[in-house]
Structures are given as structure tokens and as C-alpha cells.
Design a protein around this motif. Structure first.
Motif, PDB file in Angstrom:
ATOM      1  N   SER A 139     -21.191  -1.477  21.167  1.00  0.00           N
ATOM      2  CA  SER A 139     -22.198  -2.054  20.277  1.00  0.00           C
ATOM      3  C   SER A 139     -22.905  -0.962  19.472  1.00  0.00           C
ATOM      4  O   SER A 139     -23.262  -1.168  18.304  1.00  0.00           O
ATOM      5  CB  SER A 139     -23.219  -2.848  21.100  1.00  0.00           C
ATOM      6  OG  SER A 139     -24.273  -3.320  20.301  1.00  0.00           O
ATOM      7  N   GLY A 140     -23.057   0.207  20.077  1.00  0.00           N
ATOM      8  CA  GLY A 140     -23.693   1.331  19.393  1.00  0.00           C
ATOM      9  C   GLY A 140     -22.749   2.109  18.501  1.00  0.00           C
ATOM     10  O   GLY A 140     -23.148   3.112  17.898  1.00  0.00           O
ATOM     11  N   GLY A 141     -21.484   1.688  18.425  1.00  0.00           N
ATOM     12  CA  GLY A 141     -20.538   2.306  17.508  1.00  0.00           C
ATOM     13  C   GLY A 141     -19.656   3.371  18.113  1.00  0.00           C
ATOM     14  O   GLY A 141     -18.877   4.014  17.397  1.00  0.00           O
ATOM     15  N   ALA A 142     -19.727   3.579  19.427  1.00  0.00           N
ATOM     16  CA  ALA A 142     -18.896   4.604  20.060  1.00  0.00           C
ATOM     17  C   ALA A 142     -18.139   3.980  21.230  1.00  0.00           C
ATOM     18  O   ALA A 142     -17.578   2.913  21.104  1.00  0.00           O
ATOM     19  CB  ALA A 142     -19.752   5.796  20.497  1.00  0.00           C
TER      20      ALA A 142
ATOM     21  N   GLY B   8     -11.852   9.481  19.180  1.00  0.00           N
ATOM     22  CA  GLY B   8     -10.708   8.985  18.443  1.00  0.00           C
ATOM     23  C   GLY B   8      -9.382   9.597  18.839  1.00  0.00           C
ATOM     24  O   GLY B   8      -8.322   9.133  18.407  1.00  0.00           O
ATOM     25  N   PHE B   9      -9.442  10.630  19.690  1.00  0.00           N
ATOM     26  CA  PHE B   9      -8.218  11.302  20.135  1.00  0.00           C
ATOM     27  C   PHE B   9      -7.868  10.969  21.590  1.00  0.00           C
ATOM     28  O   PHE B   9      -6.955  11.554  22.159  1.00  0.00           O
ATOM     29  CB  PHE B   9      -8.371  12.819  19.972  1.00  0.00           C
ATOM     30  CG  PHE B   9      -8.674  13.239  18.564  1.00  0.00           C
ATOM     31  CD1 PHE B   9      -7.658  13.325  17.622  1.00  0.00           C
ATOM     32  CD2 PHE B   9      -9.978  13.509  18.172  1.00  0.00           C
ATOM     33  CE1 PHE B   9      -7.927  13.701  16.315  1.00  0.00           C
ATOM     34  CE2 PHE B   9     -10.260  13.894  16.862  1.00  0.00           C
ATOM     35  CZ  PHE B   9      -9.242  13.981  15.928  1.00  0.00           C
ATOM     36  N   GLY B  10      -8.611  10.033  22.179  1.00  0.00           N
ATOM     37  CA  GLY B  10      -8.314   9.622  23.542  1.00  0.00           C
ATOM     38  C   GLY B  10      -8.917  10.490  24.613  1.00  0.00           C
ATOM     39  O   GLY B  10      -8.541  10.380  25.792  1.00  0.00           O
ATOM     40  N   SER B  11      -9.873  11.350  24.256  1.00  0.00           N
ATOM     41  CA  SER B  11     -10.555  12.198  25.243  1.00  0.00           C
ATOM     42  C   SER B  11     -11.917  11.602  25.574  1.00  0.00           C
ATOM     43  O   SER B  11     -12.544  10.944  24.732  1.00  0.00           O
ATOM     44  CB  SER B  11     -10.739  13.618  24.697  1.00  0.00           C
ATOM     45  OG  SER B  11      -9.490  14.225  24.422  1.00  0.00           O
TER      46      SER B  11
END
Length: 406
Positions: free
Chosen positions: A192-195, A200-203
Motif C-alpha cells: 500500500s505504501g508503494g514498496a 525490483g531485482f528480487g533482493s
């Protein structure tokens, strides 16, 4: 269980192969136990497949993962296990790949986002079996009394909670960050907070600035203003929050499809909307998938393929989903559900599935990270807690676990 352990890898005589399946119980009573579903399915399968017998052991979700772990450790792996995680077994080389135990049409029928979540190092081992998503449930009666509408962003959510509190609602927003399922509520709010849990690299990126900001907002703007009820979020479990909702004591909370039936049975007039984001509707919601796995130990690859192809037939997938208010994991069953008026209640959840983000179950470290989140995240929003310190501690432990040799 004694019969299961004694019989693993055995046969039922006359050249018959006996498959052993361990499954989780989705029912809430003996009347709708998953055992009834599996008994019916096995009866139909055996009638069409002479020479293959299937014995099913059903355990509660509190026990099933542990039971399978014990069986595998003792050298008596079942042929199949329908459980919550698969990555450790895949990394240890104990599982068949999905394409080894499913025909091409059946494997291709899985919803792509669910198939992708079942992969370790780009190879699918986890076969999705049941799915669900989350929506924001709200009590229409309490909202009408407070003269408010369901929120579309965080500001409106806090304002609605304040209006509900002013009307004496016990839990304006129920925030279950207790140890039962804190990893779910946490993930929903991070999205919900955008993260989320990963970058974005799966870490792992648990202590990102966005995530710290999300939990700081929860601590200051909801909990700090007394908008989450009398039970500290770190001690409120999901089951207790759901029960309070069915008693009419909760204004809003995140819920999955099974809450509909229990709330309706208690006479609660409720509505459901997508989870609000910071400035509008959240870009994604949380999805959950449970997994079917196939163990190599007993060498029944061909028979397992026949059984799984049968279990993933459209009718059987639909029957299971409808019995337990879950979302189908195959495209054919999803299309059938969308086209059927009898499944109208599940349609809002189904619409969320393509954009849903799942737990990082492909990481062998996830089970330990999830356990730590359950243990610690409530402290991030306690009166003297520090969101940045708690998230940083979880992040460091996650990175260590993720880089540990296997």
C-alpha cells in the motif's frame, strides 16, 4: 500417521501403486474438513485409474508443514504434499520439477503469475493449489452511522477511523500485527505504501525509506491517535480481529474471502473495496498461494502425473475453490468462475489476482524471515518502538539468511 510412515513407497498388492498425499485442512469444522473433498476426489480418480491407489492424510495448517518436514527428515517423504512452502525441498533436490509430473496442457493452464512464484532458479517446483487476495472490508452499518464513505487513500482511511472512534466503535481500524499472521498485514501495508519485501531485482529491501515511512505513518497517524482499538497491534492476531469484525466491533480491516461467509452468517452488513494507497488506490495487493509438491523419493513419477492431471481438472479446481471460498489457480477455472453468477462474491478478489504480489516463497530464506517478522514487527509500532530500527534489524537478518550456503 503410522500407516503413512510404514507404507511410504509400498504398494497395495497385485501390482498396484499406492500414492501417499499429505494435505492441509481448509475447513473450520468436521462437516467441511478437506478430508471430505479428498475422499470424493480419490474415489473418482481410483474409479478411472485401476492400479493406482491414493491414501490421503489431512492435517491442520498449524501442523501440516511440520508433519511433512518430520516425514522427510525420517526418510519417509510422501509422494505429494499440499503445503505452504516448497523452496527448501527444491533446493535440496528432493522434488520433481513441475514439468516432470504434469502434462503440458495442465502446466500451461496455471495462471502465469502463480507459476512464476513457484520457481527456484527459474525452474518451477511449486505447483499452485489455492490462492486468495485481500480487500479492505468495512462495516456498512457503522459507516452509515458515522456518515462516511469507504476510503480511497491513507488520509481518508485515517479520517474515517477518527469518525468511527468518535461514534464509539471499538476497533475503528483493526491492525493485526500479532504473531499469528503479522507477515500478511505487514506485506499488505508495505505494498500500500508503494514498496514491499523485495526490490525490483528480487533482493530483500525491508528497511527501504518507503517501508520505514509506511510504518512511521501507522505508528503516528493510526496507532498513536488511538484509531486501532484497545488491543496493541503487536498482540492482536488475525483470527481475533476477524472474530471482532463478525461481532460488529470493527470498522475496517484487511480480509480474505473466507471472512465473507462468517461475517454474513453473523448478520454483519459489510462492503469490500481495494486497499487504499498513499495517494489513491494501491498499485498492487497481497496474494497468497498454497503449493502442491511432488517428492522424488518413492519414484512414482508416472502415477503422480496421472493423479495431479486429474486433481487439476477444471471441475475439481472449481469444486475446491467454491467449497472453501478460494480463488482457482488455473486460467480455465478462473474464466469459468468469472462467467458464473454463483461466484459473484469471489469476483472482486479474482480481479485483484493478476496484479497481486505474493510472498517471496521462492527464497529458501523466506520461512525464517517470515518467522522473524511475526516475532518483531509489532515492536515497530509500540509506543517506544522505532520503525527504522526494527525494519533494519529484520533486513540485516534477511540478507544474512539469504546469503547463507545451502
Amino acid at each position: 500417521m503410522t500407516a503413512v510412515l510404514a507404507g511410504c513407497g509400498g504398494s497395495s498388492g497385485s501390482g498396484d501403486v499406492t500414492l501417499r498425499l499429505v494435505a492441509a485442512d481448509y475447513g473450520d469444522s468436521s462437516a467441511n474438513s478437506s478430508k471430505k473433498y479428498w475422499d470424493d476426489l480419490v474415489r473418482g480418480f481410483e474409479a478411472e485409474h485401476s492400479g493406482i491407489k491414493v491414501e490421503v492424510s489431512v492435517y491442520s495448517w498449524n501442523d501440516v508443514d511440520r508433519k511433512v518436514k518430520e516425514m522427510v527428515a525420517a526418510g519417509h517423504a510422501p509422494d505429494m504434499a499440499q503445503i505452504g512452502a516448497y523452496a527448501d525441498y527444491a533446493a535440496a533436490g528432493k522434488l520433481y520439477q513441475a514439468d516432470e509430473v504434469l502434462s503440458i496442457p495442465v502446466q500451461a493452464d496455471f495462471a502465469s503469475e502463480l507459476s512464476d512464484a513457484g520457481k527456484v532458479n527459474r525452474t518451477q517446483y511449486g505447483m499452485p493449489f489455492a490462492a486468495s487476495t485481500r480487500l479492505l472490508f468495512y462495516n456498512k452499518t457503522l459507516f452509515a452511522q458515522a456518515g462516511i464513505q469507504p476510503p480511497t487513500n491513507w488520509h481518508e482511511l485515517a479520517a474515517d477511523a477518527a469518525a468511527l472512534k468518535a461514534k464509539g466503535v471499538k476497533f475503528p481500524y483493526a491492525l493485526p500485527l500479532g504473531p499469528e499472521e503479522a507477515q500478511a498485514e505487514t506485506m499488505q501495508w508495505l505494498l500500500s505504501g508503494g514498496a514491499g519485501y523485495l526490490d525490483g531485482f528480487g533482493s530483500y529491501d525491508i528497511d527501504s525509506a518507503q517501508n520505514v515511512g509506511t510504518f512511521t505513518w501507522l505508528k503516528d497517524d493510526l496507532i498513536g491517535k488511538g484509531l486501532t482499538g484497545p488491543v496493541p497491534p503487536g498482540r492482536l492476531n488475525r483470527a481475533d480481529a476477524f472474530a471482532a469484525f463478525t461481532r460488529g466491533e470493527v470498522g475496517m480491516l484487511n480480509g480474505h474471502p473466507s471472512l465473507m461467509k462468517t461475517a454474513r452468517a453473523k448478520g454483519v452488513d459489510f462492503g469490500m473495496v481495494p486497499m487504499p494507497g498513499v495517494d489513491g488506490r494501491a498499485k498492487s495487493t497481497m496474494g497468497v498461494t498454497d503449493w502442491m509438491t511432488a517428492f522424488k523419493q518413492n519414484g512414482h513419477q508416472d502415477q503422480v502425473r496421472e493423479f495431479l492431471d486429474y486433481a487439476y481438472d477444471e471441475k475439481n479446481v472449481l469444486d475446491f475453490s467454491r467449497e472453501y471460498d478460494l480463488l482457482p489457480v488455473t486460467s480455465s477455472a478462473q474464466e469459468a468462475m468469472s462467467a458464473s453468477s454463483r461466484d459473484a462474491d469471489l469476483e472482486p478478489f479474482l480481479q485483484q489476482l493478476p496484479s497481486a504480489e505474493l510472498y517471496p516463497v521462492g527464497k529458501t530464506s523466506w520461512a525464517g524471515v517470515s518467522a522473524q517478522i511475526k516475532k518483531e514487527i509489532g515492536g515497530a509500532v509500540s509506543p517506544d518502538g522505532s520503525p527504522s530500527a526494527v525494519l533494519d534489524r529484520i533486513q540485516r537478518a534477511a540478507v544474512t539468511a539469504d546469503s547463507a550456503p545451502r
